[in-house]
Write a protein that holds these residues in place. Structure first.
Motif, PDB file in Angstrom:
ATOM      1  N   ALA A  84       0.735 -15.082  -4.970  1.00 56.17           N
ATOM      2  CA  ALA A  84       1.016 -13.668  -4.695  1.00 56.17           C
ATOM      3  C   ALA A  84       2.508 -13.403  -4.877  1.00 56.17           C
ATOM      4  O   ALA A  84       3.352 -14.162  -4.405  1.00 56.17           O
ATOM      5  N   THR A  85       2.835 -12.324  -5.563  1.00 60.27           N
ATOM      6  CA  THR A  85       4.238 -11.982  -5.801  1.00 60.27           C
ATOM      7  C   THR A  85       4.831 -11.264  -4.591  1.00 60.27           C
ATOM      8  O   THR A  85       4.114 -10.704  -3.756  1.00 60.27           O
ATOM      9  N   ASP A  86       6.153 -11.274  -4.543  1.00 58.39           N
ATOM     10  CA  ASP A  86       6.840 -10.538  -3.481  1.00 58.39           C
ATOM     11  C   ASP A  86       6.528  -9.051  -3.567  1.00 58.39           C
ATOM     12  O   ASP A  86       6.385  -8.378  -2.547  1.00 58.39           O
ATOM     13  N   ARG A  87       6.406  -8.532  -4.787  1.00 56.19           N
ATOM     14  CA  ARG A  87       6.103  -7.104  -4.948  1.00 56.19           C
ATOM     15  C   ARG A  87       4.718  -6.771  -4.406  1.00 56.19           C
ATOM     16  O   ARG A  87       4.526  -5.721  -3.786  1.00 56.19           O
ATOM     17  N   LEU A  88       3.739  -7.645  -4.608  1.00 59.32           N
ATOM     18  CA  LEU A  88       2.418  -7.431  -4.018  1.00 59.32           C
ATOM     19  C   LEU A  88       2.524  -7.415  -2.502  1.00 59.32           C
ATOM     20  O   LEU A  88       1.967  -6.533  -1.839  1.00 59.32           O
ATOM     21  N   LYS A  89       3.236  -8.368  -1.948  1.00 57.82           N
ATOM     22  CA  LYS A  89       3.401  -8.433  -0.489  1.00 57.82           C
ATOM     23  C   LYS A  89       4.049  -7.163   0.042  1.00 57.82           C
ATOM     24  O   LYS A  89       3.604  -6.602   1.050  1.00 57.82           O
ATOM     25  N   GLN A  90       5.096  -6.692  -0.625  1.00 50.93           N
ATOM     26  CA  GLN A  90       5.766  -5.469  -0.198  1.00 50.93           C
ATOM     27  C   GLN A  90       4.848  -4.259  -0.338  1.00 50.93           C
ATOM     28  O   GLN A  90       4.858  -3.362   0.503  1.00 50.93           O
ATOM     29  N   GLY A  99       0.413 -13.368   5.740  1.00 51.65           N
ATOM     30  CA  GLY A  99       1.234 -13.014   6.898  1.00 51.65           C
ATOM     31  C   GLY A  99       1.746 -11.585   6.842  1.00 51.65           C
ATOM     32  O   GLY A  99       2.791 -11.267   7.394  1.00 51.65           O
ATOM     33  N   ILE A 100       0.984 -10.710   6.200  1.00 53.63           N
ATOM     34  CA  ILE A 100       1.367  -9.309   6.009  1.00 53.63           C
ATOM     35  C   ILE A 100       0.570  -8.426   6.964  1.00 53.63           C
ATOM     36  O   ILE A 100      -0.650  -8.580   7.089  1.00 53.63           O
ATOM     37  N   MET A 110      12.948  -5.489  -2.779  1.00 49.62           N
ATOM     38  CA  MET A 110      12.408  -4.165  -2.546  1.00 49.62           C
ATOM     39  C   MET A 110      11.853  -4.102  -1.131  1.00 49.62           C
ATOM     40  O   MET A 110      11.056  -4.928  -0.727  1.00 49.62           O
ATOM     41  N   ASN A 111      12.283  -3.127  -0.398  1.00 48.00           N
ATOM     42  CA  ASN A 111      11.749  -2.881   0.937  1.00 48.00           C
ATOM     43  C   ASN A 111      10.536  -1.978   0.818  1.00 48.00           C
ATOM     44  O   ASN A 111      10.444  -1.192  -0.133  1.00 48.00           O
ATOM     45  N   PRO A 112       9.622  -2.048   1.790  1.00 42.96           N
ATOM     46  CA  PRO A 112       8.443  -1.173   1.716  1.00 42.96           C
ATOM     47  C   PRO A 112       8.803   0.305   1.535  1.00 42.96           C
ATOM     48  O   PRO A 112       8.097   1.022   0.841  1.00 42.96           O
ATOM     49  N   GLN A 113       9.905   0.749   2.122  1.00 42.30           N
ATOM     50  CA  GLN A 113      10.283   2.161   1.973  1.00 42.30           C
ATOM     51  C   GLN A 113      10.780   2.479   0.566  1.00 42.30           C
ATOM     52  O   GLN A 113      10.914   3.627   0.201  1.00 42.30           O
ATOM     53  N   ASP A 114      11.055   1.440  -0.235  1.00 44.89           N
ATOM     54  CA  ASP A 114      11.515   1.624  -1.606  1.00 44.89           C
ATOM     55  C   ASP A 114      10.387   1.594  -2.632  1.00 44.89           C
ATOM     56  O   ASP A 114      10.645   1.569  -3.832  1.00 44.89           O
ATOM     57  N   GLY A 131       3.765  -1.883   2.692  1.00 43.01           N
ATOM     58  CA  GLY A 131       4.385  -0.571   2.751  1.00 43.01           C
ATOM     59  C   GLY A 131       3.644   0.590   2.140  1.00 43.01           C
ATOM     60  O   GLY A 131       4.063   1.740   2.314  1.00 43.01           O
ATOM     61  N   ALA A 132       2.553   0.348   1.428  1.00 42.08           N
ATOM     62  CA  ALA A 132       1.836   1.458   0.788  1.00 42.08           C
ATOM     63  C   ALA A 132       1.239   2.394   1.834  1.00 42.08           C
ATOM     64  O   ALA A 132       0.813   1.962   2.906  1.00 42.08           O
ATOM     65  N   ASP A 133       1.211   3.655   1.507  1.00 39.94           N
ATOM     66  CA  ASP A 133       0.592   4.647   2.395  1.00 39.94           C
ATOM     67  C   ASP A 133      -0.920   4.499   2.391  1.00 39.94           C
ATOM     68  O   ASP A 133      -1.570   4.661   3.419  1.00 39.94           O
ATOM     69  N   VAL A 134      -1.468   4.197   1.210  1.00 41.89           N
ATOM     70  CA  VAL A 134      -2.906   3.989   1.055  1.00 41.89           C
ATOM     71  C   VAL A 134      -3.103   2.769   0.158  1.00 41.89           C
ATOM     72  O   VAL A 134      -2.411   2.626  -0.851  1.00 41.89           O
ATOM     73  N   ILE A 135      -4.039   1.912   0.538  1.00 39.01           N
ATOM     74  CA  ILE A 135      -4.439   0.796  -0.309  1.00 39.01           C
ATOM     75  C   ILE A 135      -5.882   1.036  -0.721  1.00 39.01           C
ATOM     76  O   ILE A 135      -6.772   1.115   0.125  1.00 39.01           O
ATOM     77  N   ALA A 136      -6.082   1.206  -2.025  1.00 37.04           N
ATOM     78  CA  ALA A 136      -7.421   1.399  -2.575  1.00 37.04           C
ATOM     79  C   ALA A 136      -7.897   0.028  -3.047  1.00 37.04           C
ATOM     80  O   ALA A 136      -7.391  -0.506  -4.030  1.00 37.04           O
ATOM     81  N   ALA A 137      -8.851  -0.538  -2.327  1.00 35.57           N
ATOM     82  CA  ALA A 137      -9.268  -1.917  -2.557  1.00 35.57           C
ATOM     83  C   ALA A 137     -10.710  -1.992  -3.028  1.00 35.57           C
ATOM     84  O   ALA A 137     -11.570  -1.273  -2.516  1.00 35.57           O
ATOM     85  N   GLU A 138     -10.946  -2.897  -3.958  1.00 40.07           N
ATOM     86  CA  GLU A 138     -12.311  -3.134  -4.425  1.00 40.07           C
ATOM     87  C   GLU A 138     -13.191  -3.559  -3.248  1.00 40.07           C
ATOM     88  O   GLU A 138     -14.333  -3.136  -3.141  1.00 40.07           O
ATOM     89  N   ASP A 139     -12.663  -4.390  -2.365  1.00 38.97           N
ATOM     90  CA  ASP A 139     -13.371  -4.820  -1.158  1.00 38.97           C
ATOM     91  C   ASP A 139     -12.358  -4.834  -0.015  1.00 38.97           C
ATOM     92  O   ASP A 139     -11.423  -5.636  -0.033  1.00 38.97           O
ATOM     93  N   THR A 140     -12.528  -3.952   0.944  1.00 40.35           N
ATOM     94  CA  THR A 140     -11.552  -3.820   2.034  1.00 40.35           C
ATOM     95  C   THR A 140     -11.445  -5.095   2.862  1.00 40.35           C
ATOM     96  O   THR A 140     -10.366  -5.427   3.347  1.00 40.35           O
TER      97      THR A 140
END
Length: 121
Positions: free
Chosen positions: A23-29, A53-54, A1-5, A33-42
């Motif tokens: 960490a899974t490949d899907r997490l890395k992607q 390496g992301i 899966m590419n980030p645009q996918d 590639g996410a437009d917004v990451i909502a994180a418990e701790d930024t």
């Protein structure tokens, strides 16, 4: 899966509980590639991305116990047209961690919700 996918809507993603190589490949992607990451701790999600390496290109916003109710509407609006990745410090969102408010708001708004499971618990 590419980030645009990445799927549009809200994506709950498991983060490793200890060993970063879990960490899974899907997490890395998702992080890349996410437009917004909502994180418990930024800070932690930025450290995780760096360790993997992301490069995070999307907006990173805090989403924790004391602000998730107020943050949900903003995240739902972003998820209508893009991908909002929801992550916690370690493990899967909603399992003793923030995430419930955004899932309920997404369901009420007809916004898709999916998950990227992984080695978490």
């Amino acid at each position: 899966m590419n980030p645009q996918d990445l799927p549009r809507g809200v994506v709950l993603a498991a983060t490793p509980l200890g060993n970063m190589t879990d960490a899974t490949d899907r997490l890395k992607q998702g992080l890349a590639g996410a437009d917004v990451i909502a994180a418990e701790d930024t800070r932690r999600v930025r450290n995780l991305a760096q360790a993997l390496g992301i490069e995070i290109k999307g907006q990173v916003v805090s989403n924790f116990d004391h602000n998730e109710e107020q943050r949900s509407q903003q995240l739902i609006e972003a998820a209508r047209t893009g991908t909002v990745l929801v992550v916690t410090d370690a493990g899967m969102p909603l399992v003793s961690d923030p995430g419930h408010s955004i899932v309920v708001a997404a369901a009420n708004a007809g916004v898709p919700v999916t998950c990227f499971p992984g080695a978490s618990a």
